[in-house]
Scaffold this active site. Structure first.
Site, short mmCIF file in Angstrom:
data_model
loop_
_atom_site.label_atom_id
_atom_site.label_comp_id
_atom_site.label_asym_id
_atom_site.label_seq_id
_atom_site.Cartn_x
_atom_site.Cartn_y
_atom_site.Cartn_z
CG HIS A 27 9.07 -20.30 -109.90
ND1 HIS A 27 8.77 -19.52 -110.98
CD2 HIS A 27 10.36 -20.69 -110.07
CE1 HIS A 27 9.82 -19.43 -111.78
NE2 HIS A 27 10.80 -20.14 -111.24
CG ASP A 28 4.64 -21.86 -102.93
OD1 ASP A 28 3.65 -21.15 -103.20
OD2 ASP A 28 4.80 -22.40 -101.82
N GLY B 49 6.16 -15.84 -100.03
CA GLY B 49 6.61 -16.85 -99.09
C GLY B 49 6.14 -18.25 -99.43
CG ASP C 106 1.86 -18.72 -99.66
OD1 ASP C 106 2.28 -19.21 -100.73
OD2 ASP C 106 1.36 -17.57 -99.59
CB SER D 298 -0.01 -18.74 -102.91
OG SER D 298 1.32 -18.41 -103.30
N PRO E 236 12.68 -13.39 -110.19
CG PRO E 236 14.52 -14.78 -109.86
CD PRO E 236 13.14 -14.51 -109.35
CG ASP F 209 24.71 -29.77 -115.36
OD1 ASP F 209 24.17 -30.80 -115.81
OD2 ASP F 209 24.88 -29.58 -114.15
CB THR G 6 25.55 -34.65 -115.29
OG1 THR G 6 25.85 -33.56 -114.39
CG2 THR G 6 26.84 -35.20 -115.85
CG ASP H 178 26.55 -33.55 -111.27
OD1 ASP H 178 26.15 -32.42 -111.63
OD2 ASP H 178 26.77 -34.47 -112.08
#
Length: 338
Positions: free
Chosen positions: A77-78, A83, A85, A87, A175, A259, A261, A266
């Site tokens: 997410h950064d 980019g 950075d 922030s 997204p 999932d 595990t 994995d």
């Protein structure tokens, strides 16, 4: 689905063991510097950097088995907003009331304070040398390795930004939980990832959980987000995530494991995708889309191939739109601009 509490009890004590067993570094440390970064950037200025970071976060992983997934998500997410950075670590100040952290897509972001704690230790060892942005990447790298994944060779030398992005920018660049194959492939193509690397980076969903507020849209038959969903798995999701409002406290507090595990890095994520047991739309669709299914099947059958592709994708993402040289700073405190 395996009971996540059982998984936690079985795995919480073995993170350090898996980390010690993972002795091979994935990636070529001799390749040309990437976007102004270097694989030996801290060799002279902070030679014990990786040792200090590992010793700081390994105990945290043993106490909180969900910490690795949180650190990996923090990096993603950064990097996806203006980019890599750091922030995302900056607290709002002055007239800026709504920063990128206020975006609904950043709901559940955790372990920012852990990066700050590591930074405090490093300021004693090698003051004003290690950037917070490099620490986010290194912590995410350790999160993958200490949960059974590859120990990825990553270049360093990122500098920190002097400001944080706005909530609006984060809303537009991160997204949505309803993202489909087209949008994800377009997103990662912008970071110069191949289709194989794009499918591999989705393997980050191998660890962690998905909150119900990001799942319940899949119950809507009209928006096509329930494609490739095993009927029994859909029943499971409906039981765990009743159709309450996505903005309700119940939806935010309830979650399902990513999932079977979910504490181990994995290939089970890809097995689940093929079987129609993906929590999010993208998790299911990559298992049937003709562009991505061959790689999903290949990763499910060959863990080494998955690890190699994931490592390559990780380096590309962590080197995205970085600040280097005089284009950024090294903050002395990660949540404030000096």
């Amino acid at each position: 689905m395996m009971n996540p509490k059982i998984i936690a009890g079985a795995c919480a004590s073995c993170f350090l063991v898996m980390g010690l067993l993972c002795s091979c570094i994935s990636g070529d440390q001799n390749e040309t510097n990437y976007e102004g970064l270097s694989y030996n950037y801290y060799e002279k200025t902070c030679p014990r950097l990786e040792e200090i970071v590992r010793s700081s976060i390994s105990p945290m992983f043993a106490l909180d088995p969900t910490a690795p997934a949180a650190l990996l998500r923090l990096m993603f997410h950064d990097c996806q907003v203006q980019g890599c950075d750091a922030s995302i670590l900056i607290e709002p100040s002055g007239d800026q009331q709504f920063t990128e952290l206020d975006s609904a897509k950043n709901f559940g972001i955790r372990k920012r304070e852990l990066i700050g704690s590591i930074k405090t230790s490093l300021e004693v060892e090698c003051p004003q040398q290690v950037s917070c942005s490099d620490l986010i990447i290194l912590a995410a790298r350790e999160a993958v390795a200490l949960t059974g994944g590859p120990l990825i060779a990553v270049p360093f030398g990122r500098k920190d930004s002097l400001s944080t992005a706005s909530k609006h920018v984060a809303d537009s660049e991160l997204p949505p939980s309803t993202a489909d194959v087209d949008s994800i492939l377009n997103l990662f193509a912008g970071i110069d990832m191949t289709v194989e690397e794009s499918v591999a980076i989705m393997g980050s969903h191998s660890i962690g959980v998905t909150h119900c507020n990001n799942v319940i849209s899949r119950f809507d038959n009209e928006n096509a987000t329930n494609a490739n969903m095993d009927p029994r798995f859909q029943t499971f999701l409906r039981v765990v995530c009743p159709e309450f409002s996505p903005t309700s406290k119940a939806a935010e507090a309830t979650f399902v494991p990513n999932d079977q595990t979910s504490l181990i890095f994995d290939t089970a994520y890809y097995d689940d995708s093929i079987a129609g047991r993906g929590n999010l739309r993208i998790d299911s669709e990559i298992g049937v889309d003709p562009r991505t299914r061959p790689f999903v099947e290949a990763f499910a059958a060959d863990q080494d191939r998955f690890f190699n592709a994931f490592s390559s994708a990780f380096v590309k993402l962590s080197s995205y739109r970085v600040l280097t040289g005089n284009n950024g700073v090294v903050r002395s405190v990660c949540d404030k601009v000096d």
